[in-house]
Design a protein around this motif. Structure first.
Motif, short mmCIF file in Angstrom:
data_model
loop_
_atom_site.label_atom_id
_atom_site.label_comp_id
_atom_site.label_asym_id
_atom_site.label_seq_id
_atom_site.Cartn_x
_atom_site.Cartn_y
_atom_site.Cartn_z
N LEU A 5 0.85 -1.20 0.00
CA LEU A 5 0.00 0.00 0.00
C LEU A 5 0.89 1.25 0.00
CD1 LEU A 5 -2.78 1.44 0.45
CD2 LEU A 5 -2.47 1.04 2.89
N LEU A 6 0.60 2.13 -0.95
CA LEU A 6 1.39 3.35 -1.06
C LEU A 6 0.59 4.52 -0.48
CD1 LEU A 6 3.99 4.59 -2.17
CD2 LEU A 6 2.84 4.89 -4.36
N ILE A 7 1.21 5.27 0.44
CA ILE A 7 0.52 6.41 1.06
C ILE A 7 1.36 7.67 0.86
CG2 ILE A 7 -0.44 7.37 3.19
CD1 ILE A 7 -0.87 4.63 4.23
N VAL A 8 0.76 8.70 0.29
CA VAL A 8 1.50 9.97 0.17
C VAL A 8 0.98 10.94 1.22
CG1 VAL A 8 2.18 9.85 -2.25
CG2 VAL A 8 -0.04 10.75 -1.69
N VAL A 9 1.91 11.59 1.89
CA VAL A 9 1.56 12.55 2.95
C VAL A 9 2.12 13.92 2.56
CG1 VAL A 9 1.63 13.04 5.41
CG2 VAL A 9 2.04 10.73 4.59
N SER A 10 1.26 14.93 2.57
CA SER A 10 1.73 16.29 2.35
C SER A 10 1.22 17.18 3.46
CB SER A 10 1.21 16.86 1.02
OG SER A 10 1.50 16.03 -0.05
N GLY A 11 1.71 18.40 3.45
CA GLY A 11 1.31 19.38 4.45
C GLY A 11 2.37 20.44 4.41
N PRO A 12 2.02 21.66 4.78
CA PRO A 12 3.01 22.73 4.70
C PRO A 12 4.22 22.45 5.59
CG PRO A 12 1.02 23.44 5.85
CD PRO A 12 0.72 22.10 5.27
N ALA A 13 5.39 22.93 5.14
CA ALA A 13 6.60 22.78 5.95
C ALA A 13 6.33 23.40 7.32
CB ALA A 13 7.76 23.49 5.27
N ILE A 109 2.42 11.34 -8.14
CA ILE A 109 2.33 9.94 -7.70
C ILE A 109 0.92 9.39 -7.95
CG2 ILE A 109 2.34 8.43 -5.66
CD1 ILE A 109 5.15 9.10 -6.46
N LYS A 110 -0.08 10.24 -7.70
CA LYS A 110 -1.48 9.80 -7.90
C LYS A 110 -1.73 9.40 -9.35
CE LYS A 110 -4.85 10.19 -4.88
NZ LYS A 110 -5.98 9.79 -4.48
N ARG A 111 -1.09 10.13 -10.24
CA ARG A 111 -1.25 9.77 -11.67
C ARG A 111 -0.60 8.42 -11.96
NH1 ARG A 111 -0.81 15.38 -12.35
NH2 ARG A 111 1.46 15.30 -12.38
N GLN A 112 0.54 8.16 -11.32
CA GLN A 112 1.25 6.91 -11.59
C GLN A 112 0.65 5.72 -10.83
OE1 GLN A 112 5.64 7.10 -11.74
NE2 GLN A 112 5.41 9.18 -11.01
N TYR A 113 0.13 6.01 -9.62
CA TYR A 113 -0.46 4.95 -8.77
C TYR A 113 -1.85 5.41 -8.33
CZ TYR A 113 4.30 3.11 -8.10
OH TYR A 113 5.56 2.60 -8.28
N PRO A 114 -2.85 5.28 -9.20
CA PRO A 114 -4.18 5.80 -8.85
C PRO A 114 -4.75 5.15 -7.59
CG PRO A 114 -4.07 5.11 -11.16
CD PRO A 114 -2.80 4.65 -10.52
#
Ligand code: 5GP
Length: 200
Positions: A5-13, A109-114
């Motif tokens: 399972l691939l999880i991407v995490v973002s958020g402001p620095a 990443i979402k485009r590569q791993y929907p």
């Protein structure tokens, strides 16, 4: 075997992503963390191979050319990117792979791993974020302003993520994160099992 399972995490620095993610990793041993590569210099206390792989601009460009970056961006004059090999190997082993990357990288990443799961970590307020970035004390006022601008920009993209977690306290944020992982893992396992039963 479990599906990866691939999880991407973002958020402001400055939002405290790193602390939340560390706690998640401590509490769920199936979670592994992809260490990004960057051409920026280490901040005091940062360790090569732990916080980032600190590499030269030339080496970074070479990795882009050789298709060894899953995604990359140039930000504030430095390159940041996700080395491909580690992510692909760990997913193959059935691990939960966390990528802590910016909005642009996450969409890439979402485009590569929907089928990946995307999580955005929000500060409780902008004032709180300014405080946290200023208190870190490692950046000049210009860099602080640039980071805050970018933070506002990034937050406008939060709606494109599957989940938003407000970082009121690290403990609560990490628990919510672990809950999301648990649900997704169960969903994946059920789907995996159903597929196997159909085949037999
Ligand atoms: P910092 O210099 O504060 O460590 O990171 C600056 C920004 O780069 C942050 O928004 C962080 O999420 C982003 N970043 C770190 N690693 C990567 C990466 O591998 N890919 C992308 N696209 N962004 C990254």
């Amino acid at each position: 075997m479990n599906p990866g399972l691939l999880i991407v995490v973002s958020g402001p620095a400055g939002v405290g992503k790193g602390t939340v993610v560390s706690l998640v990793r401590e509490r769920d041993r199936d979670v592994v963390f992809s260490v990004s590569a960057t051409s920026r210099s280490p901040r005091p206390g940062e360790i090569d191979g732990v916080n980032y792989f600190f590499i030269t601009r030339e080496k970074f460009q070479e990795m882009i050319r050789d298709n060894e970056m899953l995604e990359w961006v140039e930000y504030c004059g430095n390159y940041y990117g996700t080395p491909r090999a580690y992510v692909e190997d760990e997913l193959r082993k059935g691990k939960i792979v966390l990528l802590e990357i910016d909005v642009e990288g996450a969409m890439n990443i979402k485009r590569q791993y929907p089928q990946c799961v995307s999580v955005f970590i929000m500060p409780p307020t902008m004032e709180e974020l300014r405080d946290r970035i200023t208190k870190r004390g490692t950046e000049t006022p210009e860099v602080i302003e640039a980071r805050l601008k970018r933070a506002e920009n990034e937050m406008q993209h939060s709606a494109e993520y599957d989940y938003i977690i407000v970082n009121q306290t690290v403990e609560e944020a990490a628990n919510r994160f672990l809950e999301i992982i648990r649900q997704k893992r169960e969903q994946l396992q059920r789907r995996h099992q159903a597929l196997n039963e159909e085949r037999n």
